[in-house]
Each structure stands twice: as C-alpha cells, then as structure tokens.
Design a protein around this motif. Sequence first.
Motif, mmCIF file in Angstrom:
data_model
loop_
_atom_site.group_PDB
_atom_site.id
_atom_site.type_symbol
_atom_site.label_atom_id
_atom_site.label_comp_id
_atom_site.label_asym_id
_atom_site.label_seq_id
_atom_site.Cartn_x
_atom_site.Cartn_y
_atom_site.Cartn_z
ATOM 1 N N ASP A 156 0.820 -1.216 0.000
ATOM 2 C CA ASP A 156 0.000 0.000 0.000
ATOM 3 C C ASP A 156 0.850 1.260 0.000
ATOM 4 O OD1 ASP A 156 -2.296 -1.499 -0.022
ATOM 5 O OD2 ASP A 156 -2.551 -1.476 2.147
ATOM 6 N N GLU A 159 4.941 3.276 -4.309
ATOM 7 C CA GLU A 159 4.457 4.018 -5.458
ATOM 8 C C GLU A 159 4.479 3.123 -6.691
ATOM 9 O OE1 GLU A 159 3.157 7.028 -5.521
ATOM 10 O OE2 GLU A 159 3.409 7.191 -3.340
ATOM 11 N N PRO A 160 3.567 3.350 -7.636
ATOM 12 C CA PRO A 160 3.563 2.525 -8.857
ATOM 13 C C PRO A 160 4.893 2.515 -9.588
ATOM 14 C CG PRO A 160 1.527 3.792 -8.700
ATOM 15 C CD PRO A 160 2.402 4.270 -7.590
ATOM 16 N N GLU A 227 -9.207 -0.124 -5.853
ATOM 17 C CA GLU A 227 -8.016 0.697 -5.621
ATOM 18 C C GLU A 227 -6.750 -0.045 -6.030
ATOM 19 O OE1 GLU A 227 -8.127 1.863 -1.542
ATOM 20 O OE2 GLU A 227 -9.913 3.132 -1.771
ATOM 21 N N VAL A 228 -6.677 -1.341 -5.690
ATOM 22 C CA VAL A 228 -5.519 -2.137 -6.112
ATOM 23 C C VAL A 228 -5.491 -2.266 -7.640
ATOM 24 C CG1 VAL A 228 -4.399 -4.393 -5.968
ATOM 25 C CG2 VAL A 228 -5.473 -3.398 -3.940
ATOM 26 N N THR A 230 -6.645 -0.160 -9.794
ATOM 27 C CA THR A 230 -6.208 1.139 -10.320
ATOM 28 C C THR A 230 -4.707 1.319 -10.155
ATOM 29 O OG1 THR A 230 -8.365 2.106 -9.797
ATOM 30 C CG2 THR A 230 -6.522 3.631 -10.119
ATOM 31 N N LYS A 231 -4.181 0.858 -9.025
ATOM 32 C CA LYS A 231 -2.746 0.993 -8.800
ATOM 33 C C LYS A 231 -1.946 0.205 -9.832
ATOM 34 C CE LYS A 231 0.647 0.954 -5.083
ATOM 35 N NZ LYS A 231 0.821 0.879 -3.619
ATOM 36 N N PHE A 232 -2.411 -0.979 -10.155
ATOM 37 C CA PHE A 232 -1.696 -1.779 -11.151
ATOM 38 C C PHE A 232 -1.836 -1.188 -12.555
ATOM 39 C CE2 PHE A 232 -1.535 -5.424 -8.109
ATOM 40 C CZ PHE A 232 -0.168 -5.632 -8.215
ATOM 41 N N HIS A 234 -1.648 1.989 -13.045
ATOM 42 C CA HIS A 234 -0.573 2.976 -13.009
ATOM 43 C C HIS A 234 0.793 2.304 -13.118
ATOM 44 C CE1 HIS A 234 -3.558 5.737 -10.697
ATOM 45 N NE2 HIS A 234 -3.696 5.846 -12.012
ATOM 46 N N VAL A 235 0.930 1.116 -12.542
ATOM 47 C CA VAL A 235 2.162 0.348 -12.720
ATOM 48 C C VAL A 235 2.358 0.018 -14.202
ATOM 49 C CG1 VAL A 235 3.304 -1.857 -12.235
ATOM 50 C CG2 VAL A 235 2.139 -0.623 -10.392
#
Length: 570
Positions: A156, A159-160, A227-228, A230-232, A234-235
């Motif tokens: 958490d 950062e991506p 949220e996870v 979305t984070k991936f 960005h990764v």
Amino acid sequence: MTQGKVTMSLPGHFTKGASWEEVIQACIQSFDVEGSVCGSSHLMNITLTMHRLLMSSSDLLEKLTSLYPLPSRPNALRICYFIRYWIQEFWTMFRLHSSLSDSMEQFQDLIRDQGQERLCPLLQTQWINDRHWSQKPSQKIKANSSKKRKVSLLFDHLEPIELAEHLTYLEFKSFCRISFADYQNYIRSCCMKDNPMMERSITLCNGISQWVQLMVLSRPTAQLRAEVFTKFIHVAQSLHLMHNFNTLMAVVGGLCHSSISRLKETSSHVSHEVTKVLNEMTDLLSSCRNYDNYRQAYSRCAGFKIPILGVHLKDLISVNEAMSDYVEDNKVNVQKLQALYNHINELIQLQQITPQLDANKDLVHLLTLSLDLYYTEDEIYELSYTREPKNSKAPSVFKNYDHDENGFISQGDFEKIAASFPFSFCVMDKEKEGLISREEITAYFMRASVICSKLGLGFVHNFQETTYMKPTFCDNCSGFLWGVIKQGYRCRDCGMNCHRLCKDQVAFECKKNAKGSSTSEGPLTPDSTPGTTCGPEGEEGHTHKHTYSLFGKYSDHLTFSTFFYVTALF
C-alpha cells in the motif's frame, strides 16, 4: 523486410544457397595473411553461431580439418585464424561442449604432424576454463545494498513507479540469462524442454500475472479491490514508459484474467479514466494483425527495452517453418540462417543496454518470494467467487422485476417473459401463490435449453486441450491463455478458444463449421481458427463473443437460442 535485409547483406552467389565448403571458404578468405579481418565479419558470425541448427560444432571443425591439408600455406594460416576467431568470440561453445575441445586437440596433432607446430598457439583453449561467467551482461545491473534508501516494503505504501522499477529489475536479469544457444535450442525443439533459462523467464512472467490477480483478490471489499486494480494500471503505465513490454503483458494479462474481469461490483468502482487506460493497453498488446500495434510501438523505442518474449519466439518459429534448411542441389539456405541470426542477435544486443534503476535489495527479495508463491487456477477462481459470489450482482430478470429483492417475481411478470418465447411447455407457480421463485424460473430456462437442444439448437462444444504457438485470448472471458504448453481448450467444430475452467461456463452456441472435421485432425494455430470475425474491440473472435446469458456470464448453461429472446428484454 527481413527478406530484403538478407538479400542486401549476403554476397550475390549466396542468395540462392551455397554448399558448406563454399561458406567455409568465404569465411576463411575474410582474413589476410596477418590474421586481420578484411571487411565484414557478418558471414563468419552467422556461420559460427547458426551452423548448430544443421550440424554439430564438432562436425564443422571436422570440415575445417578436411580442408587443411589441401590448400596452400597462406590458406592454412587463414584456417587457423578463422578457428582462433571462433575460440575468442564464441568461447562459451568450447566451455559448454567438452567434445569440441577434444576435437581441437586432434586438429593440433594434425598440424604438428605436418611440421607446423608454430601455429598451435593460435588454437589454444585452455584459457577458457579460467574465464569467469561474470562477464555476462546480466551481471551489469545490481540491487542497491550499500546505499541507504528509505523504502517501505508494504504494498500500500509503494508508489507505482517503484513497483515498475523493481519488476523491471527482475525481468531484465531473467531476460539477460537467455543465451544465443537457448534461442537456438528453442527453434529446434519448439518447446522449453531442457531450456531452464527460457523456462525461468516464462515462469516469472506467469508469476507476475498471478501475483497481480491475487493482490486484487486479497482485498475484502469491492472499493479496496478497485483501488488495487487502479494501482496496477498505473504500474502498467510506468512499465510502458520504461519500454518493459514483457512485464506490461504480464500485468495487463493479470488484470484481464477472467477471475478479475468477472468482478462486476469491483469494476463499478473503477473510474472511467482507468478503464480507458486499460482498453488502450489491451489494444497495444492485442494479437490482432499479428501484434501490429505492439510491433510498431516496439520499433519506435530506442535504447533500453524488454520485448514480449512470446511474440519474438513465435517469429523465430515462423521463420524456421517458412524457410527450408536446404535449397536446390542440397545447398545450405544461407538466407534462412541470416534471418534467424538477425532475430536472435537483436534480442542478444538488447541485453547490453542496462536500465537506469535504483533497486532496493530488500524489496527485490520480497518481490521474488511473492512471485514464487504458486496457486492453481482452481484456487484463484475459488477466491474470486468468495469475493463476489456467482450471479450475486449479475443482470437478470430479477434486477428489473424483483423490486423488493425477495427472490420472487409475479405470475404476470413471468407471463410477459414467457410470451417472448415461441413455445410454452410447463406451468409455473406450483404453490399457487401468484409468485414465482428464482429456482422455478431457472428450472424453466434449463428445460427450454433441453428442448432447444433436441430441436438441433444445442450449443455443446467439442473441446480438446491445445498447445498454442502464439499468445491467445479466451473467447469466453477475453482473458489471456497463460502457460508454455496446453494453455487452453479449442473446440474442434467451431474453433472457440477458452480456459480450462471457462469451457464449462460457456453460454455460446457452437456454430459448427462445415470444414471443422477436415481442419481438426491436428493442432490449429490461432490464425487458422475457423468461423472468426474481427470483433468490435479489434481482436479476432467469434461473432457471439460478447453475448451473455440471462443470469450473467457465469450462470448455468443456457443455449444462445434460448436466451436470445430474453436478452432483448433485459
């Protein structure tokens, strides 16, 4: 384009093939009497690397030995210069194959017998055992263990861009371990058997894809899963900017996996902008037109980049299958060796361009452990259904008619539904209470499915486990078919491709192709799938690819003919 390159880079008399003697003589004549290379060493590099597809290195040395007593003294020198070049530039062959060093000693004995012992120092191989493997380019990038750097090991808090950099670190190290010989072995065997470095790279890619799925599914609520997710995304954007296409394929493949794509409640919390980025990434990695979008993006990248290994392995197999080893008069097809050499050498040269990364040793270790955790497809799907049970939020008749969500609809509402069907075969409302339960209406449509099947409207597919020679997507869930061999199942009648678990959840009618029986004798390549059209997303797929059943994509099997009328209403 490749054919054009081959023609321009080869001497004119080699474009139509040449005997091994002619090729070897051309290589020998590349040296002057001082041992310097005259002109280009390209043909020598092709000969010394690609001959292993047609003969062993010992056989090539034997051919050189047979030429040695015959030529004049200057040519004898050139033969020794050629062998010295072989030893110096491709010393790993002698390190890996002890029989080649033994044959070299026999060649030295021949030289001594002819009174030319002074040439033997040119052919020394003893120094090879002292050469250290650390000169391989995979050692150029190291995790930062001395420089202190604050970094959280909690997902958490990362950062991506940090995740993308460390995944790229692992990917590049794995990519650099694949040698020229590994690519050649893959060409000859068309599989990963006895090819541990390449298998390790594929395993890493599959591990990243599975890890992405598990990270999304590990969150208990739809909002947290979104949220996870979305984070991936960005990764994935960071990986794209870093030109790490192989890991990008793994991350996007994990997000598009059917265990994730079926999470409708989760997707409802994902913003439109994120969904748009995912669609753009999917289009970039699409297999449509032989990965044309990816190939264009890849060719525009300069400097560091990590290719999608599967695509380029497919290219190697395609060249190997399309071009014969020998042409007329049993001459070596030098153009084929050149084409394969160009493909492999391009991949090897990418190993020399190291990325500018500041990797943290602890985080690299943690990621390595996380990616090594193995879960079966069944376990991942079980977790997916635990998070969002089957049909819990799926669109159905109850969404529009069961307003109080008590699991019942009225007799009048059901009669409106039944009126859309060209038959009526049973009486509902067994309890005579004016209400019809979900179980009763489900039984109604299942009975309709049986009747349609007896009328010749059934959709039963003839699935068989298949090994795909190129990356392929599931026609049921649009997820990627991951794996090295036996990645999924193909219907022998209509050519539909799907996951092992998806094949029992297909709600599409089998459009039996008249040519199905004739084309199903052997494994089909994805390009030969019968009865396919280009879908609205640009991917090759069946015309019924985007049709869903009455109770959602993962409901009990209903034939296309049965729920065709109902989907028009709901």
